[in-house]
Design a protein around this motif. Structure first.
Motif, PDB file in Angstrom:
ATOM      1  N   ARG A 166      -4.085   2.151   4.072  1.00 49.03           N
ATOM      2  CA  ARG A 166      -4.024   3.491   3.462  1.00 49.03           C
ATOM      3  C   ARG A 166      -4.080   4.571   4.535  1.00 49.03           C
ATOM      4  O   ARG A 166      -3.343   5.563   4.466  1.00 49.03           O
ATOM      5  CB  ARG A 166      -5.170   3.676   2.463  1.00 49.03           C
ATOM      6  N   LEU A 199      -6.916  -3.116   3.332  1.00 50.11           N
ATOM      7  CA  LEU A 199      -6.395  -2.045   2.474  1.00 50.11           C
ATOM      8  C   LEU A 199      -6.784  -0.652   2.960  1.00 50.11           C
ATOM      9  O   LEU A 199      -5.902   0.220   3.047  1.00 50.11           O
ATOM     10  CB  LEU A 199      -6.798  -2.279   1.020  1.00 50.11           C
ATOM     11  N   VAL A 252       0.838  -1.203   0.000  1.00 47.79           N
ATOM     12  CA  VAL A 252       0.000   0.000   0.000  1.00 47.79           C
ATOM     13  C   VAL A 252       0.867   1.244   0.000  1.00 47.79           C
ATOM     14  O   VAL A 252       0.570   2.215  -0.708  1.00 47.79           O
ATOM     15  CB  VAL A 252      -0.994  -0.012   1.188  1.00 47.79           C
ATOM     16  N   ASP A 284       2.141   1.676  -3.524  1.00 50.48           N
ATOM     17  CA  ASP A 284       1.064   2.079  -4.423  1.00 50.48           C
ATOM     18  C   ASP A 284       0.550   3.485  -4.128  1.00 50.48           C
ATOM     19  O   ASP A 284      -0.039   4.127  -4.998  1.00 50.48           O
ATOM     20  CB  ASP A 284      -0.090   1.077  -4.349  1.00 50.48           C
ATOM     21  N   SER A 285       0.797   3.978  -2.915  1.00 53.38           N
ATOM     22  CA  SER A 285       0.349   5.328  -2.542  1.00 53.38           C
ATOM     23  C   SER A 285       1.189   6.424  -3.186  1.00 53.38           C
ATOM     24  O   SER A 285       0.763   7.577  -3.240  1.00 53.38           O
ATOM     25  CB  SER A 285       0.395   5.495  -1.018  1.00 53.38           C
TER      26      SER A 285
END
Length: 147
Positions: free
Chosen positions: A136, A132, A45, A48-49
């Protein structure tokens, strides 16, 4: 940048009950949850952030062992895990000191699915609830070193 001293993942190792009961594991604090049991979810995460950054995934294992026991995100010498952003050498030192024996660093080039299959870790859909959004939120609590 919010700085928290790197703490060993092993300090949050799951108990037998936490390993066998997903509800008990899910109800741990965010730091404990992402230190042991969902560190790989947090690492992916984090990567991907920040799609504009070349963030890699790395893992730690006991020297001579094949099993990764902790995964984290890495960018330009900084590591992100349950302790937030820390210089990677500090993260490795904290884990080595806690485990009391040498560790090996592994660069993870697999996808999340491949990592989970190789290292017997859960995919997001295998948790009690979807981890998830929780990951996040956790990532958003820490200012990255480039900000």
């Amino acid at each position: 940048m919010r700085v928290v001293a790197a703490k060993a993942a092993g300090a949050f190792r799951r108990t037998a009950v936490e390993r066998s009961d997903q509800r008990v594991a899910w109800e741990r604090t965010d730091q404990a949850f992402f230190a042991s049991g969902a560190c790989h979810i947090l690492a992916w995460v984090c990567r991907d952030s920040y799609p504009d950054r070349p963030i890699e995934i790395a893992g730690v294992r006991l020297a001579g062992d094949w099993q990764v026991f902790h995964a984290y995100a890495v960018w330009d010498g900084w590591a992100f895990d349950h302790s937030g952003w820390n210089p990677e050498p500090e993260l490795l030192t904290a884990n080595t000191a806690f485990e009391g024996r040498p560790l090996g660093r592994v660069k993870i080039v697999d996808s999340l699915a491949e990592f989970c299959e190789t290292y017997h870790s859960r995919m997001p859909n295998q948790y009690l609830e979807d981890p998830l959004p929780r990951a996040r939120d956790y990532v958003s609590r820490y200012t990255p070193p480039w900000a």
